[in-house]
Design a protein around this motif. Structure first.
Motif, PDB file in Angstrom:
ATOM      1  N   PRO A 120      80.850 -69.702   6.089  1.00 28.37           N
ATOM      2  CA  PRO A 120      79.718 -68.701   6.755  1.00 28.37           C
ATOM      3  C   PRO A 120      80.110 -68.025   7.634  1.00 28.37           C
ATOM      4  CG  PRO A 120      79.096 -71.243   6.601  1.00 28.37           C
ATOM      5  CD  PRO A 120      80.577 -71.090   6.148  1.00 28.37           C
ATOM      6  N   ILE A 121      81.359 -68.260   8.493  1.00 23.86           N
ATOM      7  CA  ILE A 121      81.906 -67.487   9.404  1.00 23.86           C
ATOM      8  C   ILE A 121      82.433 -65.919   8.599  1.00 23.86           C
ATOM      9  CG2 ILE A 121      83.523 -66.961  11.116  1.00 23.86           C
ATOM     10  CD1 ILE A 121      83.402 -69.925  12.056  1.00 23.86           C
ATOM     11  N   ALA A 122      83.201 -66.440   7.750  1.00 24.32           N
ATOM     12  CA  ALA A 122      83.568 -65.178   6.877  1.00 24.32           C
ATOM     13  C   ALA A 122      82.572 -64.066   6.460  1.00 24.32           C
ATOM     14  CB  ALA A 122      84.745 -65.836   5.848  1.00 24.32           C
ATOM     15  N   PHE A 123      81.489 -64.738   5.727  1.00 25.56           N
ATOM     16  CA  PHE A 123      80.542 -63.953   5.157  1.00 25.56           C
ATOM     17  C   PHE A 123      79.527 -63.419   6.257  1.00 25.56           C
ATOM     18  CE2 PHE A 123      81.819 -66.113   1.360  1.00 25.56           C
ATOM     19  CZ  PHE A 123      81.636 -65.114   0.533  1.00 25.56           C
ATOM     20  N   SER A 124      79.490 -64.234   7.367  1.00 32.14           N
ATOM     21  CA  SER A 124      78.915 -63.389   8.737  1.00 32.14           C
ATOM     22  C   SER A 124      79.448 -62.114   9.218  1.00 32.14           C
ATOM     23  CB  SER A 124      78.783 -64.415   9.786  1.00 32.14           C
ATOM     24  OG  SER A 124      77.916 -65.697   9.411  1.00 32.14           O
ATOM     25  N   ILE A 125      80.808 -62.164   9.236  1.00 30.62           N
ATOM     26  CA  ILE A 125      81.614 -61.154   9.490  1.00 30.62           C
ATOM     27  C   ILE A 125      81.537 -60.105   8.447  1.00 30.62           C
ATOM     28  CG2 ILE A 125      83.931 -60.098   9.729  1.00 30.62           C
ATOM     29  CD1 ILE A 125      84.543 -62.780  10.996  1.00 30.62           C
ATOM     30  N   GLY A 126      81.445 -60.436   7.243  1.00 32.08           N
ATOM     31  CA  GLY A 126      81.317 -59.358   6.179  1.00 32.08           C
ATOM     32  C   GLY A 126      79.748 -58.714   6.256  1.00 32.08           C
TER      33      GLY A 126
END
Length: 339
Positions: A120-126
């Motif tokens: 979720p953090i990686a996709f939030s950054i995305g």
């Protein structure tokens, strides 16, 4: 059946990524490649390939992606790589600095985060980078004359990107199976859209560069003799017929005028009322029309190549765009048998 289709999509993705990498390094000439764009493009394509490879391993061998810190590191790599590659295309006169590599700093978190948190953090950054992209594209709304049919494909690509973000953010809740299935196929569809854009609209990148340059009001032609430059450009087009060079791009034309690419783009937009790519297409099509009439024994393909188009599909696409008919239909309307 669903698993088999996903495996086929992963295979298609890996082949497509290799082709896109080769095109970028050896064919792609729409804008000047800097050290940062080269690094970012290679990282972006490599990251996408590694993601698909991990998806295949999950399907074939059952290797988990949720608990794999290397998989999380790849996710933390792909989003900033996409951003750093896109900014040179979508922002005017950008300056690169080594500090931009700090965008990759979140990679350091991957060994310490569980998959349920890292994804979720990686996709939030995305999502943040996606929002930036939307804002940049929104700023180009007044340059719609540079695009026509391309917008439908852009909309499809945006929809795929939205689904990718949703599946990533919901990964801990949808489960590993559906995450891998959905993400693998969405990556494949995104690559299919990219390939379609390049094949259907081969000058799409150049059009984008033209639109970006035109969207900035500040002039880059201060302290230059615009009248002399316009005369020089007309001589290159009408006298030397520089448009016949199939490798001609904005950068090479700028070199002939002793200007930067952005200055050349502004010069064409200001004094010719159109983009570089359309100006070149018009000159090529206008000469092609004359040859289609006065050289009835010449094939349509030979004429298209002679005036500067690199492929028959590029020739047909530009001719239809500017005249509303194919070269063969034009010849028929002129009372000339097509060969």
């Amino acid at each position: 059946m669903l698993t088999l289709l996903t495996q086929w999509m992963i295979g298609f993705s890996l082949i497509s990524l290799a082709l896109l990498w080769m095109v970028y390094w050896w064919v792609f000439k729409a804008f000047e490649k800097t050290w940062l764009s080269k690094i970012a493009c290679s990282l972006m394509l490599t990251a996408m390939g590694l993601l698909q490879w991990h998806h295949w391993q999950w399907l074939e061998l059952g290797h988990s992606v949720f608990s794999n810190p290397f998989y999380a590191a790849i996710l933390f790599t792909s989003a900033p790589a996409f951003y750093l590659f896109s900014r040179e295309l979508l922002q005017f006169n950008t300056r690169n600095h080594p500090a931009l590599l700090l965008h990759f700093l979140p990679i350091a978190l991957s060994p310490w985060l569980s998959g349920a948190i890292a994804l979720p953090i990686a996709f939030s950054i995305g999502s943040g980078y996606a929002l930036w992209l939307c804002l940049i594209v929104f700023k180009l709304r007044d340059q719609r004359q540079y695009f026509s049919l391309e917008f439908a494909t852009f909309a499809a690509f945006a929809a795929i990107a939205l689904f990718i973000l949703l599946i990533g953010l919901l990964a801990p809740w949808v489960g590993e199976f559906w995450f891998v299935i959905a993400y693998s196929n969405l990556i494949g569809l995104a690559l299919l859209a990219m390939l379609y854009l390049q094949l259907r609209f081969p000058d799409i990148t150049q059009k984008t560069c033209d639109a970006v340059a035109a969207s900035y009001a500040a002039s880059t032609l201060k302290n230059t003799d615009c009248d002399a430059l316009v005369s020089q450009l007309k001589q290159l087009l009408h006298g030397q017929k520089i448009y016949r060079d199939e490798n001609l791009n904005l950068s090479s034309l700028a070199d002939n005028l002793a200007l930067s690419s952005h200055q050349t783009s502004e010069l064409i937009n200001t004094h010719f009322g159109q983009s570089f790519s359309r100006l070149i297409r018009e000159h090529r099509v206008n000469e092609a029309k004359q040859q289609l009439i006065h050289e009835p024994k010449a094939s349509v393909l030979s004429i298209g190549l002679a005036v500067g188009f690199s492929t028959q599909s590029n020739f047909y696409s530009a001719f239809r765009e500017l005249t509303g008919e194919t070269p063969g239909q034009f010849r028929k309307r002129m009372g000339i048998a097509d060969t």
